[in-house]
Design a protein around this motif. Structure first.
Motif, PDB file in Angstrom:
ATOM      1  N   LEU A 137       0.826  -1.208   0.000  1.00  0.00           N
ATOM      2  CA  LEU A 137       0.000   0.000   0.000  1.00  0.00           C
ATOM      3  C   LEU A 137       0.859   1.256   0.000  1.00  0.00           C
ATOM      4  CD1 LEU A 137      -2.739  -1.162   2.523  1.00  0.00           C
ATOM      5  CD2 LEU A 137      -3.054  -0.757   0.069  1.00  0.00           C
ATOM      6  N   THR A 138       1.976   1.212   0.723  1.00  0.00           N
ATOM      7  CA  THR A 138       2.886   2.361   0.764  1.00  0.00           C
ATOM      8  C   THR A 138       3.543   2.570  -0.591  1.00  0.00           C
ATOM      9  OG1 THR A 138       3.329   1.963   3.108  1.00  0.00           O
ATOM     10  CG2 THR A 138       4.900   3.340   1.916  1.00  0.00           C
ATOM     11  N   ARG A 139       4.035   1.504  -1.200  1.00  0.00           N
ATOM     12  CA  ARG A 139       4.670   1.595  -2.517  1.00  0.00           C
ATOM     13  C   ARG A 139       3.696   2.153  -3.550  1.00  0.00           C
ATOM     14  NH1 ARG A 139       8.900   1.268  -4.953  1.00  0.00           N
ATOM     15  NH2 ARG A 139       8.706  -0.625  -6.191  1.00  0.00           N
ATOM     16  N   ALA A 140       2.406   1.821  -3.401  1.00  0.00           N
ATOM     17  CA  ALA A 140       1.392   2.296  -4.336  1.00  0.00           C
ATOM     18  C   ALA A 140       0.965   3.728  -4.063  1.00  0.00           C
ATOM     19  CB  ALA A 140       0.174   1.379  -4.282  1.00  0.00           C
ATOM     20  N   GLY A 141       1.448   4.296  -2.968  1.00  0.00           N
ATOM     21  CA  GLY A 141       1.038   5.658  -2.618  1.00  0.00           C
ATOM     22  C   GLY A 141      -0.425   5.743  -2.238  1.00  0.00           C
ATOM     23  N   PHE A 142      -0.914   4.721  -1.542  1.00  0.00           N
ATOM     24  CA  PHE A 142      -2.323   4.669  -1.155  1.00  0.00           C
ATOM     25  C   PHE A 142      -2.750   5.919  -0.410  1.00  0.00           C
ATOM     26  CE2 PHE A 142      -5.318   3.809   2.323  1.00  0.00           C
ATOM     27  CZ  PHE A 142      -6.442   3.441   1.595  1.00  0.00           C
ATOM     28  N   LEU A 159      -5.492 -11.535   3.310  1.00  0.00           N
ATOM     29  CA  LEU A 159      -6.397 -11.128   4.383  1.00  0.00           C
ATOM     30  C   LEU A 159      -5.870  -9.889   5.098  1.00  0.00           C
ATOM     31  CD1 LEU A 159      -7.336 -14.609   5.924  1.00  0.00           C
ATOM     32  CD2 LEU A 159      -8.712 -13.199   4.387  1.00  0.00           C
ATOM     33  N   GLY A 160      -4.540  -9.846   5.308  1.00  0.00           N
ATOM     34  CA  GLY A 160      -3.953  -8.657   5.917  1.00  0.00           C
ATOM     35  C   GLY A 160      -4.130  -7.429   5.043  1.00  0.00           C
ATOM     36  N   ALA A 161      -3.952  -7.584   3.726  1.00  0.00           N
ATOM     37  CA  ALA A 161      -4.106  -6.459   2.805  1.00  0.00           C
ATOM     38  C   ALA A 161      -5.536  -5.944   2.798  1.00  0.00           C
ATOM     39  CB  ALA A 161      -3.678  -6.881   1.402  1.00  0.00           C
ATOM     40  N   ILE A 162      -6.506  -6.861   2.824  1.00  0.00           N
ATOM     41  CA  ILE A 162      -7.915  -6.458   2.873  1.00  0.00           C
ATOM     42  C   ILE A 162      -8.199  -5.667   4.148  1.00  0.00           C
ATOM     43  CG2 ILE A 162     -10.267  -7.337   3.190  1.00  0.00           C
ATOM     44  CD1 ILE A 162      -9.429  -7.626   0.322  1.00  0.00           C
ATOM     45  N   GLN A 163      -7.750  -6.206   5.284  1.00  0.00           N
ATOM     46  CA  GLN A 163      -8.032  -5.554   6.563  1.00  0.00           C
ATOM     47  C   GLN A 163      -7.362  -4.192   6.667  1.00  0.00           C
ATOM     48  OE1 GLN A 163      -6.669  -7.139  10.599  1.00  0.00           O
ATOM     49  NE2 GLN A 163      -8.815  -7.755  10.560  1.00  0.00           N
ATOM     50  N   LEU A 164      -6.123  -4.085   6.201  1.00  0.00           N
ATOM     51  CA  LEU A 164      -5.409  -2.817   6.263  1.00  0.00           C
ATOM     52  C   LEU A 164      -6.022  -1.775   5.331  1.00  0.00           C
ATOM     53  CD1 LEU A 164      -1.834  -4.292   6.477  1.00  0.00           C
ATOM     54  CD2 LEU A 164      -2.759  -2.628   8.114  1.00  0.00           C
ATOM     55  N   ARG A 239      -2.393   2.067 -10.108  1.00  0.00           N
ATOM     56  CA  ARG A 239      -1.156   1.360  -9.786  1.00  0.00           C
ATOM     57  C   ARG A 239      -1.434  -0.131  -9.614  1.00  0.00           C
ATOM     58  NH1 ARG A 239      -3.408   5.563  -7.465  1.00  0.00           N
ATOM     59  NH2 ARG A 239      -2.692   5.324  -5.319  1.00  0.00           N
ATOM     60  N   ILE A 240      -0.577  -0.933 -10.196  1.00  0.00           N
ATOM     61  CA  ILE A 240      -0.624  -2.387 -10.037  1.00  0.00           C
ATOM     62  C   ILE A 240       0.622  -2.804  -9.270  1.00  0.00           C
ATOM     63  CG2 ILE A 240      -0.662  -4.620 -11.209  1.00  0.00           C
ATOM     64  CD1 ILE A 240      -1.883  -3.147 -13.646  1.00  0.00           C
ATOM     65  N   VAL A 241       0.425  -3.379  -8.092  1.00  0.00           N
ATOM     66  CA  VAL A 241       1.547  -3.803  -7.249  1.00  0.00           C
ATOM     67  C   VAL A 241       1.686  -5.320  -7.348  1.00  0.00           C
ATOM     68  CG1 VAL A 241       2.600  -3.724  -4.965  1.00  0.00           C
ATOM     69  CG2 VAL A 241       1.037  -1.896  -5.672  1.00  0.00           C
ATOM     70  N   VAL A 242       2.834  -5.762  -7.816  1.00  0.00           N
ATOM     71  CA  VAL A 242       3.065  -7.187  -8.038  1.00  0.00           C
ATOM     72  C   VAL A 242       3.781  -7.775  -6.831  1.00  0.00           C
ATOM     73  CG1 VAL A 242       4.171  -8.901  -9.511  1.00  0.00           C
ATOM     74  CG2 VAL A 242       3.183  -6.825 -10.528  1.00  0.00           C
ATOM     75  N   ILE A 243       3.125  -8.763  -6.199  1.00  0.00           N
ATOM     76  CA  ILE A 243       3.716  -9.414  -5.039  1.00  0.00           C
ATOM     77  C   ILE A 243       3.999 -10.881  -5.296  1.00  0.00           C
ATOM     78  CG2 ILE A 243       1.465  -9.947  -4.002  1.00  0.00           C
ATOM     79  CD1 ILE A 243       4.683  -8.933  -2.133  1.00  0.00           C
TER      80      ILE A 243
END
Length: 332
Positions: A137-142, A159-164, A239-243
């Motif tokens: 989220l930080t890299r994407a500049g959320f 699940l962590g990404a959804i909750q955050l 932004r598309i963040v590839v993990i």
């Protein structure tokens, strides 16, 4: 004075899950300057550890103890340690010695106090998934009010990404998952919509949800499968963040040019101590406000480590992060 001994899962040679076993009488690590010794209570199991167990990775050479993260209690501290003391409840990320053991040695700047309202099992879920989600989220500049799509959202990271995303103020959070149980968990963690990525209407359903304006941020765990779709769904200047990836990815550059899309990679291992401290503060904030509550997946005893790796290898669809229980009382 003789060294204390501990139980742990030590890799002697790379191989399949059956090569893992609990070993007795491993020397407890000796604490050094700016280091802490943690008595582990619960440990997260990460898919990277399965790859290391099978084929090795980077500088890992047998013998070594497996494990990147977990939670426990500070046993002792070395010279120069000022932020932690014996008895503190903590979680750890990327320690000096592996976490699949009763004790783990770590540098003090990789150990963080566990919020009082979270259990050790919940603490073991935090480090890799939640730190990684924060970094994405930080890299994407959320920014508060933006829309977020998490592809492959039912694992520990997703699940962590959804909750955050929900807790930090996204206006719309959407996740995808391939099983009914996975979709239930994604919804439980705060998603507005959850889509079955196995459905023949998968892409159309996502287009209907986000409409012609598209989605601001896509967090992608399977880019080789979804990249063309992501480029269609993303908003202008999105932004598309590839993990994650499993194979080669095809890209039509014009699709990026037309919307001025930014594509970012995210690798948690490159974070410095300052970034990790900020991540831990965000976790403290969310836990204290009550909206951050990790989901604990299936748990195994330390002696069941081989079964835990087989479970991951054979499962169809993720349902949170798996945990090893290290506390001796959990082994009884």
């Amino acid at each position: 004075m003789a060294n204390r001994m501990m139980r742990g899962v030590e890799i002697e040679k790379f191989g399949d899950a059956d090569s893992l076993s609990l070993k007795e009488n491993i020397p407890v690590p000796q604490v050094g300057k700016y280091e802490v010794l943690i008595q582990m209570k619960a440990v997260g199991i990460n898919e990277l550890e399965l790859r290391i167990r099978s084929n090795g990775w980077r500088t890992f050479k047998p013998p070594f103890i497996l494990g990147f993260d977990g939670a426990g209690v500070i046993d002792s501290v070395g010279e120069g340690v000022t932020t932690l003391k014996p008895g503190d409840r903590v979680y750890v990320f990327q320690p000096i010695t592996g976490t699949y053991a009763e004790y783990c040695l770590a540098a003090q700047d990789r150990v963080y106090k566990l919020p009082n309202n979270l259990s050790f099992e919940e603490g073991a879920v935090l480090p890799n998934p939640y730190f990684c989600a924060i970094r994405c989220l930080t890299r994407a500049g959320f920014k508060k009010g933006e829309t977020v799509l998490v592809n492959g959202a039912s694992g520990g990271f997703g699940l962590g990404a959804i909750q955050l995303a929900r807790g930090l103020g996204a206006s719309k959070v959407v996740g995808t998952a391939g099983t009914m149980r996975g979709r239930e968990l994604v919804k439980q963690m705060g998603a507005d919509e959850v889509i079955d990525y196995k459905s023949p209407d998968f892409k159309r359903n996502l287009r209907d949800i986000f409409g012609p304006e598209g989605v601001d941020i896509i967090i992608e765990t399977n880019v080789d499968v979804n990249f063309e779709m992501d480029m269609e769904l993303v908003a202008r200047m999105g932004r598309i963040v590839v993990i994650g990836k499993r194979g080669k990815t095809v890209c039509t550059p014009q699709n990026l040019v037309f919307k001025e899309t930014t594509v970012l990679g995210c690798a948690l291992f490159f974070c410095d101590s300052g970034e990790r401290k900020i991540m831990s503060e965000m976790i403290d904030h969310g836990a204290n406000e009550g909206w951050l509550k990790p989901y604990v997946g299936t748990t195994f005893k330390l002696s069941e480590v081989a079964a835990s790796h087989k479970f991951i290898e054979n499962r169809r669809g993720a349902s949170g992060k798996l945990i090893l229980l290290i506390d001796s009382s959990a082994e009884a």
